[in-house]
Design a protein around this motif. Structure first.
Motif, PDB file in Angstrom:
ATOM      1  N   LEU A 117       0.843  -1.200   0.000  1.00  0.00           N
ATOM      2  CA  LEU A 117       0.000   0.000   0.000  1.00  0.00           C
ATOM      3  C   LEU A 117       0.882   1.255   0.000  1.00  0.00           C
ATOM      4  CD1 LEU A 117      -2.923   1.014   0.196  1.00  0.00           C
ATOM      5  CD2 LEU A 117      -2.683   0.976   2.693  1.00  0.00           C
ATOM      6  N   GLY A 118       1.893   1.219   0.850  1.00  0.00           N
ATOM      7  CA  GLY A 118       2.817   2.349   0.957  1.00  0.00           C
ATOM      8  C   GLY A 118       3.552   2.621  -0.350  1.00  0.00           C
ATOM      9  N   SER A 119       3.888   1.573  -1.095  1.00  0.00           N
ATOM     10  CA  SER A 119       4.570   1.776  -2.380  1.00  0.00           C
ATOM     11  C   SER A 119       3.690   2.561  -3.331  1.00  0.00           C
ATOM     12  CB  SER A 119       4.881   0.440  -3.057  1.00  0.00           C
ATOM     13  OG  SER A 119       5.488  -0.427  -2.185  1.00  0.00           O
ATOM     14  N   MET A 172       5.698  -6.327  -7.262  1.00  0.00           N
ATOM     15  CA  MET A 172       5.234  -4.932  -7.099  1.00  0.00           C
ATOM     16  C   MET A 172       6.228  -4.114  -6.274  1.00  0.00           C
ATOM     17  SD  MET A 172       1.611  -4.574  -7.756  1.00  0.00           S
ATOM     18  CE  MET A 172       1.010  -5.542  -9.096  1.00  0.00           C
ATOM     19  N   VAL A 173       6.665  -4.675  -5.179  1.00  0.00           N
ATOM     20  CA  VAL A 173       7.593  -3.935  -4.314  1.00  0.00           C
ATOM     21  C   VAL A 173       8.918  -3.697  -5.037  1.00  0.00           C
ATOM     22  CG1 VAL A 173       8.925  -4.023  -2.172  1.00  0.00           C
ATOM     23  CG2 VAL A 173       6.520  -4.707  -2.179  1.00  0.00           C
ATOM     24  N   VAL A 174       9.384  -4.733  -5.751  1.00  0.00           N
ATOM     25  CA  VAL A 174      10.647  -4.583  -6.471  1.00  0.00           C
ATOM     26  C   VAL A 174      10.508  -3.549  -7.595  1.00  0.00           C
ATOM     27  CG1 VAL A 174      12.300  -5.753  -7.994  1.00  0.00           C
ATOM     28  CG2 VAL A 174      11.518  -6.873  -5.905  1.00  0.00           C
ATOM     29  N   GLY A 219       7.335   9.171   3.283  1.00  0.00           N
ATOM     30  CA  GLY A 219       5.984   9.512   3.740  1.00  0.00           C
ATOM     31  C   GLY A 219       4.961   8.485   3.270  1.00  0.00           C
ATOM     32  N   GLY A 220       5.086   8.045   2.026  1.00  0.00           N
ATOM     33  CA  GLY A 220       4.160   7.049   1.495  1.00  0.00           C
ATOM     34  C   GLY A 220       4.241   5.743   2.252  1.00  0.00           C
ATOM     35  N   ILE A 247       5.400   5.247   5.314  1.00  0.00           N
ATOM     36  CA  ILE A 247       4.918   5.408   6.685  1.00  0.00           C
ATOM     37  C   ILE A 247       3.389   5.374   6.715  1.00  0.00           C
ATOM     38  CG2 ILE A 247       4.694   7.065   8.592  1.00  0.00           C
ATOM     39  CD1 ILE A 247       7.570   7.898   8.042  1.00  0.00           C
ATOM     40  N   LEU A 248       2.775   6.085   5.768  1.00  0.00           N
ATOM     41  CA  LEU A 248       1.317   6.133   5.728  1.00  0.00           C
ATOM     42  C   LEU A 248       0.738   4.735   5.480  1.00  0.00           C
ATOM     43  CD1 LEU A 248      -1.156   7.947   5.860  1.00  0.00           C
ATOM     44  CD2 LEU A 248      -0.942   8.342   3.408  1.00  0.00           C
ATOM     45  N   GLY A 249       1.327   4.024   4.528  1.00  0.00           N
ATOM     46  CA  GLY A 249       0.848   2.672   4.225  1.00  0.00           C
ATOM     47  C   GLY A 249       0.963   1.756   5.429  1.00  0.00           C
ATOM     48  N   LEU A 250       2.092   1.814   6.105  1.00  0.00           N
ATOM     49  CA  LEU A 250       2.314   0.949   7.269  1.00  0.00           C
ATOM     50  C   LEU A 250       1.373   1.317   8.413  1.00  0.00           C
ATOM     51  CD1 LEU A 250       6.207   0.721   7.142  1.00  0.00           C
ATOM     52  CD2 LEU A 250       4.584  -1.150   6.767  1.00  0.00           C
ATOM     53  N   LEU A 251       1.195   2.612   8.653  1.00  0.00           N
ATOM     54  CA  LEU A 251       0.288   3.033   9.731  1.00  0.00           C
ATOM     55  C   LEU A 251      -1.141   2.574   9.452  1.00  0.00           C
ATOM     56  CD1 LEU A 251       1.336   6.680  10.664  1.00  0.00           C
ATOM     57  CD2 LEU A 251       1.483   4.633  12.095  1.00  0.00           C
ATOM     58  N   GLU A 252      -1.556   2.712   8.195  1.00  0.00           N
ATOM     59  CA  GLU A 252      -2.927   2.320   7.862  1.00  0.00           C
ATOM     60  C   GLU A 252      -3.171   0.841   8.070  1.00  0.00           C
ATOM     61  OE1 GLU A 252      -4.362   3.495   4.065  1.00  0.00           O
ATOM     62  OE2 GLU A 252      -4.575   5.580   4.676  1.00  0.00           O
ATOM     63  N   THR A 253      -2.212   0.023   7.652  1.00  0.00           N
ATOM     64  CA  THR A 253      -2.430  -1.417   7.844  1.00  0.00           C
ATOM     65  C   THR A 253      -2.320  -1.772   9.320  1.00  0.00           C
ATOM     66  OG1 THR A 253      -0.165  -1.654   7.092  1.00  0.00           O
ATOM     67  CG2 THR A 253      -1.885  -2.370   5.593  1.00  0.00           C
TER      68      THR A 253
END
Ligand SMILES: Nc1ncnc2c1ncn2[C@@H]1O[C@H](COP(=O)(O)OP(=O)(O)OP(=O)(O)O)[C@@H](O)[C@H]1O
Ligand SMILES: [Mg+2]
Lengths: 238, 306
Positions: B17-19, B156-158, B256-257, B259-265
């Motif tokens: 999500l963060g990616s 996707m992450v790669v 920032g992306g 961090i936001l993705g990790l916080l949301e999950t």
């Protein structure tokens, strides 16, 4: 008669309703240093900005080696060999010294040539070499002025427009900057030097113009201007 | 399942999500950095990217298949097309205002207008319906105990990491990348160096828009369905991510992306109160973070008032 590098013909410019240049005519012969003097707000910087295309001319012409460049865009003028070093140096403070120089050579097509020119500037200003990885904002005022001049030399311009290179610098540093300008000139660069420091400028230049509220009020050989009573009174602290 | 595995699983979800957030935040931040414009149309470019990718996959799927090859082709074509669309938006909508040195507020209103234009065009063209993105990717992957990481997730992450590395190289090493950073500091000084400022801003739009398109295509493939309003929320989230990281900063947008993705999950796994509070949890933390670091994590100069 020698070739004329730069000719302004009755140049006028406005900022909105402010009539900043009211018909400036002047000539800069090839290989010479010509100075443009005047007090605050006289229109010195505006003259340079109109030449380099930052401010549009309302009327009149700018000719560069016989070519009319009045309507040319600023970024195209650089490639012709005319470089403007603006007032206040305007170096990129967050970029490194080296990056600042590289950007000075933005129009160079060849990466190798760009690197060679950076080396050349470092030979001219050894202090910049030591600080090449530092960001531009960390340099002293004098070093920033050297960087601004070095950045302009990246394209090895035919004509250099310098706007108050001595501004805010200690007398010793001013001397050094003036020595560099002299050296560049002796190597063939034509210079139009804008200064408030008339004493320094008239020592360097062969010829001078005096600007007041957007008009040329006086011009002549530096030796003559240095002795002129009005100049001495107004600009030389006599 | 032990807590450890829950955390690991959510970490992977958060990373994905963060990616997506990071890729979109980058364009937001780059455009803000160079012309101080909050490009509210940026999320819609992500959405258009998803649809161009979907359309391309439909057209090329017969030849290249709907596996990785077809998806890669759709990704590249979408990045190119949306990159050009971003440039068109800059030329047609923003540059005329920049030429007149219009106030920043006019630019922002124009951006809102561009957003509505893109949004409504796609809405009409798709009849406002969901589209299902069919691929042959499946769910195979690597098992770490009870935690399953699919190959799709890994790719996707790669892919995101590669795009970011490429961007980093471009900004740091190429002359146009250096010019972009210089224009952000002093556009007039750049013109005196022979830099075509308008063209370079256009290039910035191209790069930022194509990154958003990449995220759009990947999100479509990953979640399996797309719709015309998918750009709205992610636009807001990416804007948030850019501000958290320090708007104008490229590494800041990436960070920032994530961090936001990790916080949301993490928010979906809150004990006692449940996932309904995840946004409150996420934004609560972000607001707290901004109280202590108003310029964002990697932001330098003070954030300008709009
Ligand atoms: N961007 C601008 N907008 C409006 N007026 C301006 C602008 N820049 C300069 N002026 C006005 O134009 C006139 C000429 O300014 P200019 O900067 O050319 O003077 P100068 O001779 O360079 O002065 P200084 O020695 O202080 O640098 C001044 O009256 C100034 O107030
Ligand atoms: Mg001035």
């Amino acid at each position: 008669m020698s070739e004329i590098a730069l000719v302004l013909n009755n140049l006028e410019a406005y900022y909105g309703k402010i009539h900043a240049l009211k018909g400036i005519s002047l000539e800069v012969p090839q290989g010479k240093i010509v100075t443009l003097l005047g007090s605050n707000g006289a229109g010195k910087s505006t003259t340079l900005k109109t030449i380099s295309g930052l401010v549009p001319a309302a009327s009149g012409t700018v000719e560069f080696y016989g070519r009319n460049i009045t309507k040319e865009k600023a970024h195209n003028i650089v490639a012709l060999g005319l470089i403007h070093v603006p007032e206040g140096r305007r170096i990129f403070k967050d970029l490194t010294v080296r990056e600042n120089l590289e950007l000075g050579g933005f129009t160079l097509k060849d990466e190798k040539l760009r690197r060679k020119r950076v080396e050349h500037v470092f030979e001219l200003f050894p202090r910049l070499r030591e600080r090449q990885k530092q960001s531009g904002g960390t340099l002293s005022g004098g070093e920033q002025q050297m960087l601004a001049i070095g950045r302009a030399m990246m394209t090895e311009p035919k004509v250099l427009l310098l706007d108050e290179p001595s501004m805010g610098l200690a007398p010793l540093i001013v001397q050094e900057i003036m020595r560099i300008i002299q050296q560049l000139n002796s190597e063939g660069t034509t210079v139009l030097l804008v200064e408030q420091n008339a004493k320094v400028a008239l020592k360097l230049a062969a010829y001078g113009y005096v600007l007041e509220t957007g008009q040329i009020v006086m011009n002549g050989d530096s030796s003559r201007l240095r002795q002129d009573e009005r100049i001495v009174k107004a600009y030389l602290g006599g | 399942m032990s807590l450890y595995y829950v955390i690991l699983q959510q970490l992977i979800n958060g990373l994905i999500l963060g990616s997506f957030y990071s890729l979109v935040a980058l364009g937001y931040s780059m455009v803000y950095g160079i012309i101080k414009l909050l490009n509210f149309a940026h999320g819609d470019l992500y959405m258009v990217g998803a649809f161009v990718g979907f359309g391309t996959l439909g057209l090329l799927g017969g030849i290249l298949g709907v596996g990785w090859l077809g998806i890669a082709a759709a990704l590249l074509i979408s990045m190119l097309a949306v990159g050009l669309l971003g440039m068109l938006v800059h030329r047609a909508a923003y540059q005329p205002l920049l030429n007149r040195r219009a106030p920043r507020m006019s630019l922002m209103i124009t951006a809102v207008g561009v957003s509505f234009t893109l949004f409504n065009t796609v809405m009409v063209m798709t009849n406002g319906e969901y589209e299902t993105v069919n691929t042959s990717l499946g769910y195979s992957g690597i098992s770490l105990g009870p935690v399953n990481v699919t190959y799709t997730q890994i790719v996707m992450v790669v892919a995101t990491a590669l795009l970011m590395l490429a961007l980093h190289w471009f900004i740091k090493r190429t002359m146009y990348g250096k010019a972009m950073r210089a224009i952000a500091l002093d556009p007039d000084a750049c013109r005196l160096m022979g830099i075509n400022v308008t063209k370079t801003i256009g290039l910035t739009f191209f790069v930022g828009s194509s990154l958003a398109a990449a995220a759009g295509v990947m999100a479509g493939v990953y979640y399996g369905s797309i719709q015309f309003f998918m750009g709205f929320i992610i636009g807001l989230k990416a804007f948030t991510a850019a501000v958290i990281g320090g708007i104008g900063s490229i590494p800041g947008a990436m960070l920032g992306g994530l961090i936001l993705g990790l916080l949301e999950t993490a928010g979906t796994q809150l004990p006692f109160i449940g996932s309904a509070w995840k946004d409150v949890f996420t934004f609560g933390i972000l607001i707290l973070l901004l109280v202590f670091k108003p310029t964002g994590i990697l932001g330098k100069s003070e954030i300008e008032r709009m």
